[in-house]
Design a protein around this motif. Structure first.
Motif, short mmCIF file in Angstrom:
data_model
loop_
_atom_site.label_atom_id
_atom_site.label_comp_id
_atom_site.label_asym_id
_atom_site.label_seq_id
_atom_site.Cartn_x
_atom_site.Cartn_y
_atom_site.Cartn_z
N TRP A 1 0.85 -1.20 0.19
CA TRP A 1 -0.12 0.12 0.15
C TRP A 1 0.93 1.13 0.02
CZ3 TRP A 1 -5.13 0.13 -0.74
CH2 TRP A 1 -5.94 -0.78 -0.49
N ASP A 2 1.90 1.05 0.01
CA ASP A 2 3.12 2.27 -0.15
C ASP A 2 3.50 2.56 -1.45
OD1 ASP A 2 4.73 -0.03 -0.48
OD2 ASP A 2 6.16 0.66 0.98
N ASP A 3 3.08 1.68 -2.34
CA ASP A 3 3.72 2.19 -3.85
C ASP A 3 2.77 2.93 -4.84
OD1 ASP A 3 1.98 0.03 -4.07
OD2 ASP A 3 2.99 -1.15 -5.45
N VAL A 4 1.57 3.29 -4.23
CA VAL A 4 0.65 4.27 -5.06
C VAL A 4 0.99 5.56 -5.18
CG1 VAL A 4 -1.72 4.77 -5.29
CG2 VAL A 4 -1.19 2.71 -4.07
N GLU A 5 1.26 5.94 -6.34
CA GLU A 5 2.10 7.22 -6.84
C GLU A 5 0.96 8.41 -6.68
OE1 GLU A 5 4.52 7.38 -9.97
OE2 GLU A 5 6.07 5.57 -8.92
N THR A 6 -0.34 7.97 -7.32
CA THR A 6 -1.10 9.26 -7.65
C THR A 6 -2.61 8.74 -6.81
OG1 THR A 6 -1.91 8.47 -9.80
CG2 THR A 6 -0.05 10.16 -9.64
N ALA A 7 -3.45 9.65 -6.35
CA ALA A 7 -4.73 9.32 -5.75
C ALA A 7 -5.56 8.68 -6.80
CB ALA A 7 -5.00 10.40 -4.97
N THR A 8 -5.39 9.05 -7.94
CA THR A 8 -6.20 8.87 -9.19
C THR A 8 -5.94 7.46 -9.83
OG1 THR A 8 -5.12 10.21 -10.63
CG2 THR A 8 -6.95 10.94 -9.57
N ASP A 9 -4.91 6.82 -9.37
CA ASP A 9 -4.51 5.29 -9.81
C ASP A 9 -5.54 4.58 -10.02
OD1 ASP A 9 -3.55 2.92 -10.40
OD2 ASP A 9 -1.69 3.12 -9.33
N PRO A 10 -6.24 4.14 -11.43
CA PRO A 10 -7.01 3.21 -11.52
C PRO A 10 -7.12 2.02 -10.66
CG PRO A 10 -6.38 4.17 -13.57
CD PRO A 10 -5.45 4.52 -12.59
N GLU A 11 -6.08 1.45 -10.57
CA GLU A 11 -5.95 0.13 -9.59
C GLU A 11 -6.15 0.54 -8.37
OE1 GLU A 11 -2.01 -1.81 -9.95
OE2 GLU A 11 -2.26 -1.75 -12.36
N LEU A 12 -5.95 1.82 -7.66
CA LEU A 12 -6.46 2.12 -6.36
C LEU A 12 -7.87 2.02 -6.41
CD1 LEU A 12 -5.85 2.73 -3.58
CD2 LEU A 12 -5.57 5.28 -4.46
N ALA A 13 -8.57 2.80 -7.02
CA ALA A 13 -9.77 2.86 -7.08
C ALA A 13 -10.75 1.49 -7.16
CB ALA A 13 -10.41 3.86 -8.44
N ALA B 1 0.88 4.77 1.62
CA ALA B 1 1.14 6.13 0.54
C ALA B 1 0.56 7.18 0.64
CB ALA B 1 1.05 5.50 -0.76
N GLN B 2 0.92 8.43 0.74
CA GLN B 2 0.12 9.68 0.90
C GLN B 2 -0.88 9.62 -0.03
OE1 GLN B 2 0.30 11.64 3.41
NE2 GLN B 2 -1.51 12.56 2.53
N ALA B 3 -0.59 9.23 -1.38
CA ALA B 3 -1.85 9.08 -2.38
C ALA B 3 -3.01 8.46 -2.01
CB ALA B 3 -1.06 8.38 -3.54
N VAL B 4 -2.92 7.34 -1.16
CA VAL B 4 -3.95 6.57 -0.89
C VAL B 4 -4.61 7.41 0.36
CG1 VAL B 4 -4.78 4.43 0.36
CG2 VAL B 4 -2.92 4.36 -1.25
N ALA B 5 -3.89 7.86 1.33
CA ALA B 5 -4.44 8.81 2.25
C ALA B 5 -5.29 9.97 1.78
CB ALA B 5 -3.54 9.23 3.26
N ASP B 6 -4.93 10.46 0.60
CA ASP B 6 -5.49 11.60 -0.16
C ASP B 6 -6.93 11.21 -0.84
OD1 ASP B 6 -3.66 13.31 0.99
OD2 ASP B 6 -2.22 13.36 -0.96
N PHE B 7 -7.08 9.81 -1.22
CA PHE B 7 -7.86 9.44 -2.04
C PHE B 7 -9.52 10.02 -1.51
CE2 PHE B 7 -11.37 6.36 -3.63
CZ PHE B 7 -11.08 6.60 -4.83
#
Length: 993
Positions: A797-809, A902-908
């Motif tokens: 969960w620390d390798d997500v670079e952007t909050a808008t990553d489709p895989e995260l969503a 990742a901060q990007a996940v926290a920002d989602f």
């Protein structure tokens, strides 16, 4: 009022309505008024001066007299008065004085806005200015009076009052006209001496009050004195007492100004404490953000709003140590108190506005448990002030909250009174007519305007055939819209429907309006009353970009009418509310979201239906107290001197009549009690014993268990064992309002449910994870699902670079999709035809990418009305809450195993909340840019995309908007103008979203 004069006033009022509704020929029984106008006016003035000796016992009579004098004098209407020998400015002053003597200072102010004071003599000018509160005061006497209030020198007012009495006495010997002026001035001044803000405030001459008094005097219009309802509350000890209070105060009677006064006093008396103003709706919080919150800040009391999700955002917890007042919805406050226990400990005052919403299903359950939670606080409860217009059993609630018999304040005062009418259908087919029966609940003053609607109103010439056609008008819906059109000449009109969608909902009413306007019917059209066509066109452009040109709300707005219901996004609701508030648009078609809570200048309220249709089509009557709250919106202080409520369906008049007759309505017992009774019934029918698995598996019970958990988590000190926590939970159950009313079986079940949740909380505490719940403000029931299902969704969960990553969503939605509350919300929003998860993922990605809802609807293959429901129910509420809760707990789980999020996940969650694709857009949306379209466009600009610091983002954005031509195509005129205003407003740097 003498019986003969009262009949005369009633007839004149009926004639006034006949004329305002466009009938040139008065009914025969009213024609005598035309030839006896002078006699009528003289009788009214004589009544006014008689009552200076023997005042009315009922303030309503003063209002009737004020309205009668202003009508007789032709005050504020386009045509000259029908009666000879009447000087309109003089009539305005006399009518305003009558209002003022009854406590209707807002009506007095409004009456004088159309008058020309230059035609008045010196002492009459003083009367005029003391009532009209002009920005520039020419009368030396009035300047001295206002200056005395500003400085806190009440002796000056007393001295002026004594001098006025002497001048009145001497004028009687010299000049009758002079005596009339001095007599009136002395009586106005006598009332001002009692009701000016300094006279009402405890120790009002003290410098302590200077900031508040300046704030009251400097606003537009200024507040020089208090309403009777506010005076009753203040003189009952509301400000000084530490005891809880409950106030029954009708809609429009000054609750906001009273709350502001209480907040000012309390926070200055307790400089280390915090005060909370609880409001039920985001729309009301948003309105107060632009008024009350800013005024408190200017008085040196930093305030903010919190009305986002249940997990507070960074903006909402920023600088809480320096925050003195918070305006919040119950859901947002609950999360804030959990996440910031030190802040909770500083809360010493809680004002609960619209308190009748204790009966409001899930919202009511959450509110009751929140209040019970604050009552059970270890350091003791705060002072509660419970406020509602429509709770007949307010004494019971006051006792529950710790008040006494002496701390209940009841006021029936309304700054602007409402009259009632009902449409009555007679005849059949071509001979059908509809009468407007005025005052149907008062036999003595009932009057019918016959043929209020008839075939003549619906006949038009077909442009293609040249033939006369008749628009069918035999439905209640057609008649309701036609009645609203005829009422437009009197001011703003709202047509209320109990449902949002469908043929019998607000959408169906809007369709009916558009269908009528397709034909040249000989009735007023909404566009006739739009003065700023360019402003309206800018709003239509905005709606077209967001929801499409074919959406009924866009087409209605293009025709000069507003459609408003709870599925329309908040930013758009605020926009149309502003149009109605400023009377840029006079016609609104709405559900209770517009008719409740938000202050609007509604002159006429047309009740299309006071029955709500359920999913199965069954009709459910609105409660009398809910109807009372609705009709309280007709006639607003400072906007109209009275309102008119038209019941369009005569078959439903029996539901409205008790409200017209001022009957008390149904008691408030609380949604928690109703929920416990339903749970009791369900368990008995299935022979089940309650368990935590049963409680957590039923979405209808989530509000219940979440509220209980939040309270127990507050109380679960480190040294407490499970047995002690269970004991405390049992005691806590007895502290609810439901427990005060429930029978033994329900009370026992409630105790059992509270104890079950204590066992769950104790287990979380035993695992060492209770602190996670406290720190994140998340829900205890989510922990198991996050650990078992969300955490394994990704190896890292620390390798997500952007909050808008489709895989995260995709990962977050896959987890959330199976949550019972999400599955149920999706099913409801899509009307039992839910999409696949992959189809919904594409909709979600488009939302986060900043696409407008019309594009989301296109991608989903559904109509825009359904998409509005999906957005309101799923995307911006249930899914939003689940994701922010899940990520909050996910972070703690990862930290426990020395892993990072990742901060990007926290920002989602904030990207999901605002529907924005870049970090810069998120900063703009969270920081106060009201329009998503603007945040998205600016957030994608190359000049801003690398900036993340709030101050830098806003500074750069202001410079970018200097090039207006660049941004106009993407934003449209309205969004661009509003965004320029947002970026100029310094509060965006110190106020949250």
């Amino acid at each position: 009022m003498r019986e003969t004069l009262a009949k005369w006033v009633s007839d004149a009022d009926a004639l006034h309505h006949v004329e305002r509704f466009g009938f040139s020929q008065p009914p025969l029984q009213l024609s005598y008024l035309r030839s006896r106008g002078d006699d009528y006016y003289i009788s009214l003035v004589a009544e006014l001066f008689d009552r200076l000796h023997e005042p009315y016992n009922d303030s309503v009579d003063w209002s009737r007299l004020g309205n009668a004098i202003t009508q007789a004098g032709g005050v504020g209407v386009d045509q000259a008065p029908a009666y000879r020998g009447i000087l309109e400015p003089e009539a305005a002053v006399l009518g305003a004085a009558a209002f003022y003597f009854g406590g209707y200072s807002a009506s007095a102010y409004l009456t004088l806005q159309a008058a020309d004071p230059d035609a008045l003599g010196e002492i009459q000018r003083a009367c005029y200015e003391l009532l009209s509160r002009p920005s520039t005061i020419k009368s030396a006497r009035v300047r001295a009076l206002v200056g005395a209030v500003r400085r806190g020198n009440l002796d000056t007012i007393r001295a002026q009052s004594e001098q006025a009495a002497e001048m009145e006495s001497s004028a009687l010997q010299l000049d009758p006209d002079e005596w009339v002026g001095w007599r009136l001035f002395r009586r106005i001044l006598s009332r001002f001496e009692e009701t000016n803000v300094r006279a009402v405030l405890p120790d009002g001459e003290s410098e302590f009050w200077n900031p508040l008094v300046r704030s009251l005097l400097n606003r537009d219009p200024p507040a020089w004195d208090f309403f009777p309802s506010q005076i009753d509350a203040i003189r009952s000890g509301l400000l000084e007492s530490a005891t809880s209070f409950s106030i029954q105060m009708p809609t429009g009677a000054g609750k906001t100004a009273l709350s502001e006064t209480l907040l000012f006093y309390h926070l200055n008396q307790h400089p280390e404490d915090v005060a909370i103003l609880l409001v039920p709706y985001r729309s009301l919080a948003a309105e107060l953000r632009g008024s009350l919150v800013k005024r408190l800040g200017r008085m040196g009391l930093p305030a903010r709003c919190a009305y986002g999700g249940t997990v507070p955002t960074g903006d909402e917890v920023r600088d809480l140590d320096d925050t003195r007042a918070v305006v919040a919805t119950p859901e947002a406050l609950s999360g804030l108190l959990s996440a910031e226990p030190d802040f909770f400990a500083r809360v010493s005052l809680v004002i609960c506005d619209e308190g009748h919403l204790l009966d409001g299903e899930a919202r009511g359950v959450g509110l009751e448990l929140l209040l019970a939670r604050m009552r059970a606080r270890e350091i003791g409860p705060p002072k509660f002030v419970f406020v509602s217009a429509i709770v007949p059993n307010i004494e019971e609630i006051n006792t529950w909250l710790g008040g006494t018999d002496e701390t209940v304040v009841r006021s029936e005062y309304r700054p602007a009174l409402a009259e009632f009418a009902v449409l009555r259908v007679a005849g059949k087919n071509a001979g059908t007519t509809v009468a407007l029966q005025l005052h149907p609940h008062h036999t003595a003053s009932t009057f019918s305007i016959e043929r209020f609607l008839s075939r003549d109103d619906f006949r038009y010439r077909n442009a293609s055939t040249g033939r006369l056609n008749t628009y069918s008008f035999n439905t209640v819906k057609t008649q309701a819209i036609a009645a609203a059109r005829k009422a437009l000449s009197m001011g703003a009109v709202a047509v209320f429907a109990a449902n949002k969608r469908g043929n019998q909902g607000a959408v169906g009413l809007a369709d009916e309006l558009l269908a009528q306007l397709e034909n040249p019917l000989p009735m007023p059209t909404p566009m006739q009353f739009v003065e700023d066509a360019a402003k309206l066109q800018a709003a239509v452009e905005y709606f077209t970009l967001e929801y499409g040109a074919s959406w009924v709300g866009t087409r209605a707005l293009a025709a000069g009418a507003v459609l408003h219901h709870g599925d329309i996004p908040q930013e758009s609701r605020e926009l149309v509310e502003a149009l109605v508030r400023k009377e840029d648009v006079r016609l609104a078609i709405c559900t209770s979201t517009l008719a409740e809570g938000v202050n609007l200048p509604i002159r006429t309220l047309v009740l299309y239906s006071v029955q709500r249709r359920g999913p199965d089509g069954a009709a459910e009557n609105l409660l009398a107290r809910d109807i009372k709250n609705l009709v309280g919106r007709a006639g607003r202080a400072g906007a109209t001197t009275k309102g008119l409520v038209i019941c369009a369906n005569s078959g439903q008049w029996p539901l409205v009549a008790p409200v017209a007759q001022q009957q008390p309505g149904e008691r408030v017992s609380g949604a928690l009690l109703e929920l416990m009774d339903l749970l009791q019934t369900g368990l008995s029918q299935q022979s089940l014993t309650p368990t935590n698995d049963i409680l957590e598996g039923e979405t209808a019970l989530h509000t219940l268990i979440d509220g209980i958990d939040a309270t127990l988590i507050d109380l679960a000190a480190e040294e407490l064992g499970e047995d002690e926590l269970v004991r405390i939970a049992g005691e806590l159950s007895s502290q609810t309002f439901a427990a005060r009313q429930a029978g033994p079986a329900t009370t026992a079940l409630m105790k059992q449910v509270f104890e079950l949740r204590a066992q769950r909380v104790a287990a979380i505490k035993g695992s060492g994870r209770l602190g996670w719940i406290r720190e994140t403000g998340t829900r205890a029931r989510m922990l198991e699902s996050v650990e078992a299902k969300l955490l394994p969704m990704r190896e890292r969960w620390d390798d997500v670079e952007t909050a808008t990553d489709p895989e995260l969503a995709e990962a977050l939605l896959t987890w959330a999709w199976d949550l019972p509350e999400v599955a149920e919300a999706v099913k409801e929003a899509y009307r039992d035809a839910p999409p696949s998860r992959s189809d919904f993922t594409r909709v979600l990605e488009a939302w986060i990418d900043g696409q407008p809802l019309v594009e989301l609807a296109r991608r989903a293959g559904i109509d825009i009305d359904t998409m509005l429901g999906v957005h309101a129910r799923v995307i911006s509420y249930v899914l939003q809450v689940a994701v922010e809760q899940g990520i909050g707990l996910l972070k703690k789980l990862l930290e426990a195993s020395d892993r990072e999020l990742a901060q990007a996940v926290a920002d989602f969650p904030e990207h999901l909340r605002f529907g924005v694709p870049t970090p810069t857009a998120k900063v703009l949306a969270a920081g106060g840019v009201r329009h998503r379209r603007a945040a998205v466009a600016l957030g994608r600009s190359p000049e801003l995309v690398t900036l993340v610091d709030r101050a830098s983002v806003f500074s750069a954005a202001r410079h970018l908007l200097d090039d207006r031509e660049r941004w106009l195509p993407a934003m449209g005129r309205l969004v661009l103008e509003n965004t320029l205003e947002d970026l100029r407003d310094p509060s965006v740097f110190d106020d949250e979203g």
